[in-house]
Enzyme design. Structure first.
Site, PDB file in Angstrom:
ATOM      1  N   ASP A   2     -35.160  31.114  -8.044  1.00 30.79           N
ATOM      2  CA  ASP A   2     -34.857  32.476  -7.630  1.00 30.79           C
ATOM      3  C   ASP A   2     -33.920  32.478  -6.438  1.00 30.79           C
ATOM      4  O   ASP A   2     -33.851  31.514  -5.662  1.00 30.79           O
ATOM      5  CB  ASP A   2     -36.139  33.221  -7.263  1.00 30.79           C
ATOM      6  N   LYS A  34     -32.731  37.180  -9.370  1.00 28.68           N
ATOM      7  CA  LYS A  34     -32.624  38.610  -9.676  1.00 28.68           C
ATOM      8  C   LYS A  34     -32.413  39.329  -8.353  1.00 28.68           C
ATOM      9  O   LYS A  34     -33.357  39.694  -7.662  1.00 28.68           O
ATOM     10  CB  LYS A  34     -33.881  39.102 -10.398  1.00 28.68           C
ATOM     11  N   MET A  64     -41.320  44.113  -1.314  1.00 24.44           N
ATOM     12  CA  MET A  64     -40.001  44.624  -1.729  1.00 24.44           C
ATOM     13  C   MET A  64     -39.797  46.083  -1.339  1.00 24.44           C
ATOM     14  O   MET A  64     -39.528  46.940  -2.174  1.00 24.44           O
ATOM     15  CB  MET A  64     -39.839  44.440  -3.244  1.00 24.44           C
TER      16      MET A  64
END
Length: 496
Positions: free
Chosen positions: A268, A290, A405
């Site tokens: 990641d 991502k 997030m």
């Protein structure tokens, strides 16, 4: 200058490696209508013209089809031929055939017709006496080079073969000795994938490399029964590994062993770069990050790549920041491997909430102030604030809430939480790059944290912790932390 490992990672100057271009070469049928600059098209064609050819014959002839009328005629030809081609299929396969998008005529801004000049004088016939079809092979080499060059420029290419060559030649009024090799569509792809579209939509999966390779004197290469048996067997495996929040010393011993024995690592974007140094030298390094609200690798592509690499017989590590099972989409990847019959296991990691709490030296479950610890995400699949958050739980003064997030939706989240009864003076701490050398801590209240975080605009992953238990947090500079807590909570020294 190249990156440390060979494989699907990018060069350090940002250019893609050859392996990455090959894996992303996929036939494209869904284009944006944005124009492609003429000078870029010419550059790509000049690169493709450098392709190898048998006897240096260079038999390809490329026609740029710009006329709307000619394009329309070719589209009509395609539709007619497609209808006839469908007659060979029946049942579910016929239905799927009609659902597939087999061309991108409507949006692709560049149309190229590629022909092979069967009477090309170039090369003096070298190599053609015994294998005259090498002229066609040479044209295919040129198209492949064009395909890779287009991909390197961010463009997609579709090769249309469901078409009547004679009708295309007639529409373009080319010499009779020119044989149509393919009709190419070039443009900016509407979406990018690592797996072939026909495989993604269920038409036909890719078979293993072994189905197309043999050693002379052993297994004949055309024995389909043996190839099919190979297709059903999986000799590789996948392991989801938690990389922790950033400090390499927080890796588990089991995670370290997995990295040091991996053949391929899909990592990641948030994985701390020092952790990648533990990967076995020579392993394929594939960045599948991502990146929030930016162009990035899609989850179905990551799933397909894991399965594909495992079917090549490789030990695949899917390396995730924090813990794979905490907002890491692990469920989708586990399901993809199980559906494909690929063995998969999970090595947990230290999640960022634990790493941040350790840096702050605070118990998130302080029994005097927290009867519950809850992790929530601040965005859904679309990047919006989730509509199904239990706001009464978030507003519970006896809970510690960790928000993952939160950068994009924190202001909205805190505003709704306050409306549902959360005390605006509830201690709140945001931590950016938890456990890393550039860790930043923002001490505030739930009513002010969104504004303060927006003003600071920290780089890297951020999480926000809310709850009375945080009143006792400490950071490296205890005096500075104490002043920040007092200022944030508007409490004077000596007051209860």
């Amino acid at each position: 200058m190249t990156a440390r490992n060979t494989g699907d990672d990018q060069h350090q100057d940002g250019r893609a490696t050859l392996e990455q271009l090959v894996r992303w070469r996929r036939d494209v049928r869904r284009f944006r209508t944005d124009p492609v600059p003429d000078d870029l098209v010419e550059r790509l064609l000049r690169l493709a013209d450098l392709a190898p050819s048998v006897g240096n014959s260079q038999p390809w002839r490329i026609v740029n089809v710009r006329s709307r009328d000619v394009r329309s005629a070719i589209v009509r030809n395609f539709e007619a031929v497609r209808g006839k081609s469908a007659e060979v299929y029946a049942g579910e396969q016929a239905e799927l055939y009609y659902r597939l998008k087999l061309a991108g005529f409507d949006a692709a801004p560049v149309h190229l017709a590629v022909f092979c000049d069967r009477n090309a004088l170039q090369g003096h016939g070298l190599g053609r006496q015994t294998m005259p079809e090498t002229l066609d092979h040479s044209c295919a080499c040129m198209v492949t080079v064009l395909w890779l060059a287009a991909r390197e420029a961010g463009l997609g290419l579709g090769w249309v073969s469901i078409i009547d060559p004679a009708e295309v030649s007639k529409a373009l009024d080319v010499p009779p000795d020119w044989k149509l090799v393919g009709y190419l569509l070039i443009g900016w792809p509407e979406e990018e994938h690592l797996d072939p579209e026909l495989q993604r939509h269920g038409w036909q999966p890719r078979t293993p490399f072994e189905a197309r390779y043999s050693v002379a004197g052993s297994v004949p290469p055309a024995v389909e029964t043996k190839a099919a048996a190979k297709a059903d067997s999986v000799s590789g495996s996948v392991v989801l590994v938690g990389a922790g929040p950033g400090d390499p010393e927080l890796l588990t011993i089991k995670a370290l062993k997995a990295l040091q024995s991996a053949d391929a690592v899909l990592f990641d974007d948030l994985v701390a770069k020092p952790i990648l140094d533990f990967v076995r030298p020579g392993a394929r390094m594939i960045d599948v990050g991502k990146r929030g609200y930016r162009k990035s690798c899609k989850q179905p592509d990551i799933n397909a790549m894991m399965v594909s690499l495992a079917r090549e017989g490789l030990k695949v590590v899917r390396l995730k920041s924090g813990d794979p099972l905490i907002f890491g989409r692990a469920g989708e990847e586990i399901e993809a491997c199980r559906d494909a019959g690929v063995p998969i296991s999970v090595i947990p990691g230290v999640t960022s909430a634990q790493g941040a709490a350790a840096s702050l030296k605070v118990s998130l479950t302080n029994r005097d102030h927290a009867r519950r610890l809850q992790f929530i995400t601040a965005h859904d699949r679309r990047g919006h604030l989730p509509s199904d958050i239990d706001w009464s739980a978030v507003a519970d003064g006896a809970a510690t809430t960790v928000i993952y997030m939160p950068k994009r939706t924190l202001a909205e989240l805190t505003e709704v939480a306050l409306v549902h009864g959360l005390d605006p003076k509830t201690p709140t701490i945001a931590v950016a790059n938890a456990t890393r050398p550039d860790e930043r801590v923002f001490v505030s209240t739930v009513g002010a944290i969104a504004t303060e975080l927006e003003a600071a605009h920290p780089d890297g992953p951020v999480l926000v912790m809310v709850g009375e238990a945080l009143r006792y947090a400490t950071v490296r500079d205890a005096a500075e932390q104490a002043e920040a807590v007092l200022a944030a909570l508007q409490v004077l020294p000596g007051q209860p």
